[in-house]
Design a protein around this motif. Sequence first.
Motif, PDB file in Angstrom:
ATOM      1  N   PHE A 131       0.867  -1.168   0.000  1.00  0.00           N
ATOM      2  CA  PHE A 131       0.000   0.000   0.000  1.00  0.00           C
ATOM      3  C   PHE A 131       0.910   1.226   0.000  1.00  0.00           C
ATOM      4  N   ASP A 132       1.083   1.792  -1.169  1.00  0.00           N
ATOM      5  CA  ASP A 132       1.977   2.922  -1.382  1.00  0.00           C
ATOM      6  C   ASP A 132       1.191   4.211  -1.150  1.00  0.00           C
ATOM      7  N   LEU A 133       1.510   4.907  -0.076  1.00  0.00           N
ATOM      8  CA  LEU A 133       0.773   6.118   0.295  1.00  0.00           C
ATOM      9  C   LEU A 133       1.354   7.386  -0.328  1.00  0.00           C
ATOM     10  N   SER A 134       2.353   7.249  -1.189  1.00  0.00           N
ATOM     11  CA  SER A 134       3.007   8.440  -1.738  1.00  0.00           C
ATOM     12  C   SER A 134       2.050   9.290  -2.559  1.00  0.00           C
ATOM     13  N   GLY A 135       1.124   8.662  -3.273  1.00  0.00           N
ATOM     14  CA  GLY A 135       0.188   9.421  -4.088  1.00  0.00           C
ATOM     15  C   GLY A 135      -0.768  10.263  -3.273  1.00  0.00           C
ATOM     16  N   VAL A 136      -1.073   9.819  -2.065  1.00  0.00           N
ATOM     17  CA  VAL A 136      -1.931  10.591  -1.168  1.00  0.00           C
ATOM     18  C   VAL A 136      -1.124  11.700  -0.497  1.00  0.00           C
ATOM     19  N   LEU A 137       0.127  11.389  -0.149  1.00  0.00           N
ATOM     20  CA  LEU A 137       0.968  12.335   0.574  1.00  0.00           C
ATOM     21  C   LEU A 137       1.546  13.431  -0.323  1.00  0.00           C
ATOM     22  N   ARG A 138       1.878  13.072  -1.571  1.00  0.00           N
ATOM     23  CA  ARG A 138       2.678  13.997  -2.377  1.00  0.00           C
ATOM     24  C   ARG A 138       2.022  14.390  -3.698  1.00  0.00           C
ATOM     25  N   SER A 139       0.748  14.079  -3.867  1.00  0.00           N
ATOM     26  CA  SER A 139       0.016  14.506  -5.060  1.00  0.00           C
ATOM     27  C   SER A 139      -1.104  15.455  -4.660  1.00  0.00           C
ATOM     28  N   THR A 140      -1.664  16.147  -5.634  1.00  0.00           N
ATOM     29  CA  THR A 140      -2.765  17.066  -5.385  1.00  0.00           C
ATOM     30  C   THR A 140      -3.845  16.870  -6.442  1.00  0.00           C
ATOM     31  N   GLY A 141      -5.003  17.447  -6.179  1.00  0.00           N
ATOM     32  CA  GLY A 141      -6.071  17.471  -7.167  1.00  0.00           C
ATOM     33  C   GLY A 141      -6.528  16.095  -7.603  1.00  0.00           C
ATOM     34  N   GLY A 142      -6.715  15.967  -8.912  1.00  0.00           N
ATOM     35  CA  GLY A 142      -7.234  14.723  -9.460  1.00  0.00           C
ATOM     36  C   GLY A 142      -6.328  13.533  -9.236  1.00  0.00           C
ATOM     37  N   GLN A 143      -5.002  13.757  -9.251  1.00  0.00           N
ATOM     38  CA  GLN A 143      -4.072  12.653  -9.016  1.00  0.00           C
ATOM     39  C   GLN A 143      -4.228  12.097  -7.609  1.00  0.00           C
ATOM     40  N   ARG A 144      -4.445  12.970  -6.651  1.00  0.00           N
ATOM     41  CA  ARG A 144      -4.623  12.517  -5.274  1.00  0.00           C
ATOM     42  C   ARG A 144      -5.943  11.765  -5.119  1.00  0.00           C
ATOM     43  N   VAL A 145      -6.988  12.268  -5.757  1.00  0.00           N
ATOM     44  CA  VAL A 145      -8.286  11.582  -5.718  1.00  0.00           C
ATOM     45  C   VAL A 145      -8.161  10.185  -6.311  1.00  0.00           C
ATOM     46  N   GLN A 146      -7.446  10.075  -7.437  1.00  0.00           N
ATOM     47  CA  GLN A 146      -7.262   8.766  -8.071  1.00  0.00           C
ATOM     48  C   GLN A 146      -6.443   7.829  -7.193  1.00  0.00           C
ATOM     49  N   ALA A 147      -5.416   8.371  -6.534  1.00  0.00           N
ATOM     50  CA  ALA A 147      -4.587   7.546  -5.643  1.00  0.00           C
ATOM     51  C   ALA A 147      -5.420   6.981  -4.499  1.00  0.00           C
ATOM     52  N   ILE A 148      -6.304   7.799  -3.937  1.00  0.00           N
ATOM     53  CA  ILE A 148      -7.168   7.328  -2.852  1.00  0.00           C
ATOM     54  C   ILE A 148      -8.109   6.245  -3.355  1.00  0.00           C
ATOM     55  N   SER A 149      -8.691   6.451  -4.536  1.00  0.00           N
ATOM     56  CA  SER A 149      -9.596   5.458  -5.117  1.00  0.00           C
ATOM     57  C   SER A 149      -8.884   4.130  -5.366  1.00  0.00           C
ATOM     58  N   ASP A 150      -7.665   4.194  -5.905  1.00  0.00           N
ATOM     59  CA  ASP A 150      -6.893   2.976  -6.178  1.00  0.00           C
ATOM     60  C   ASP A 150      -6.580   2.218  -4.889  1.00  0.00           C
ATOM     61  N   LEU A 151      -6.201   2.952  -3.849  1.00  0.00           N
ATOM     62  CA  LEU A 151      -5.862   2.308  -2.582  1.00  0.00           C
ATOM     63  C   LEU A 151      -7.088   1.666  -1.943  1.00  0.00           C
ATOM     64  N   ARG A 152      -8.227   2.286  -2.079  1.00  0.00           N
ATOM     65  CA  ARG A 152      -9.449   1.697  -1.532  1.00  0.00           C
ATOM     66  C   ARG A 152      -9.785   0.380  -2.227  1.00  0.00           C
ATOM     67  N   LYS A 153      -9.635   0.370  -3.546  1.00  0.00           N
ATOM     68  CA  LYS A 153      -9.878  -0.864  -4.289  1.00  0.00           C
ATOM     69  C   LYS A 153      -8.888  -1.948  -3.868  1.00  0.00           C
ATOM     70  N   LEU A 154      -7.622  -1.568  -3.760  1.00  0.00           N
ATOM     71  CA  LEU A 154      -6.588  -2.524  -3.387  1.00  0.00           C
ATOM     72  C   LEU A 154      -6.842  -3.074  -1.985  1.00  0.00           C
ATOM     73  N   ARG A 155      -7.224  -2.201  -1.066  1.00  0.00           N
ATOM     74  CA  ARG A 155      -7.496  -2.637   0.308  1.00  0.00           C
ATOM     75  C   ARG A 155      -8.630  -3.654   0.349  1.00  0.00           C
ATOM     76  N   GLU A 156      -9.690  -3.404  -0.410  1.00  0.00           N
ATOM     77  CA  GLU A 156     -10.836  -4.321  -0.410  1.00  0.00           C
ATOM     78  C   GLU A 156     -10.430  -5.710  -0.903  1.00  0.00           C
ATOM     79  N   LEU A 157      -9.604  -5.768  -1.952  1.00  0.00           N
ATOM     80  CA  LEU A 157      -9.179  -7.057  -2.492  1.00  0.00           C
ATOM     81  C   LEU A 157      -8.246  -7.784  -1.531  1.00  0.00           C
ATOM     82  N   VAL A 158      -7.324  -7.060  -0.941  1.00  0.00           N
ATOM     83  CA  VAL A 158      -6.390  -7.669   0.008  1.00  0.00           C
ATOM     84  C   VAL A 158      -7.138  -8.200   1.227  1.00  0.00           C
ATOM     85  N   GLU A 159      -8.105  -7.447   1.707  1.00  0.00           N
ATOM     86  CA  GLU A 159      -8.904  -7.908   2.839  1.00  0.00           C
ATOM     87  C   GLU A 159      -9.729  -9.135   2.472  1.00  0.00           C
ATOM     88  N   GLN A 160     -10.330  -9.117   1.297  1.00  0.00           N
ATOM     89  CA  GLN A 160     -11.206 -10.207   0.884  1.00  0.00           C
ATOM     90  C   GLN A 160     -10.462 -11.534   0.799  1.00  0.00           C
TER      91      GLN A 160
END
Length: 251
Positions: free
Chosen positions: A140-169
């Motif tokens: 889970f690479d948090l760099s996109g949330v920490l060091r991006s802004t705007g749409g890139q940051r929104v996309q990074a959060i969305s990607d991490l949420r998807k990844l978290r759901e699959l890893v948990e499942q």
Amino acid sequence: MTDGRAFGFYEAVHARPDGESTVRRCAAHAASLDYDGVVVRNHGDARSDADVDAVSDETGVDVVDGLEVRADSPQQASGYVGNYRPKYTVLLVHGGTNAMNRFAVEQERVDVLAHPMRGDGDFNHVLAKAAAEHGVRVEFDLSGVLRSTGGQRVQAISDLRKLRELVEQYDAPYVVSADGRSHRHLRGPRALAAVGEQVGFSREQVEAGLREWGRLVARNREVTDPDYVEPGVRRGRYDEHADAFDVDTDS
């Protein structure tokens, strides 16, 4: 996954010449943020020549020799993995394409699939199941949330949420990192836990991902110990003919 609370917090960083800061500066800053260890994860074409043992002694932080394999194809990556696996304590594969993500999670010689959602990369239930089967940690690479802004940051959060759901499942193992390229990119465990909560993690889950680096390091060091036979079994101190073993009954 085994309870990781016995292990301290570790981060994984790119140091010079792959990053901006020296290994020593990264380790010293990590110590100030209450980390117990730092994995040096430089890419294969920008390997560090730092003496990790000397830096560990100087800073009081466990500095670990790692390497992140970056390749143009799974075939090329396979050769790199074979070459570097015996030489480094932690071996990552640079993800971010579907082909490399799939290669990494199917290789038991690989410890971590790094940033699978970067670039054109994606992750699905097939890869999550393979990671769980082969014991490959998904980062889970948090760099996109920490060091991006705007749409890139929104996309990074969305990607991490998807990844978290699959890893948990599929109960796939995972690590958490800010994937820093400078000591200034490091954030303490509490700060990363706060960022993780934006993605839907609990504080305990983020902390478990930081501790998993240490658990991985301890396991790999044990396996490469000359006295290691199998989990819980080691060669006896006076075993000259390799036919007598000590058994750790607590393992």
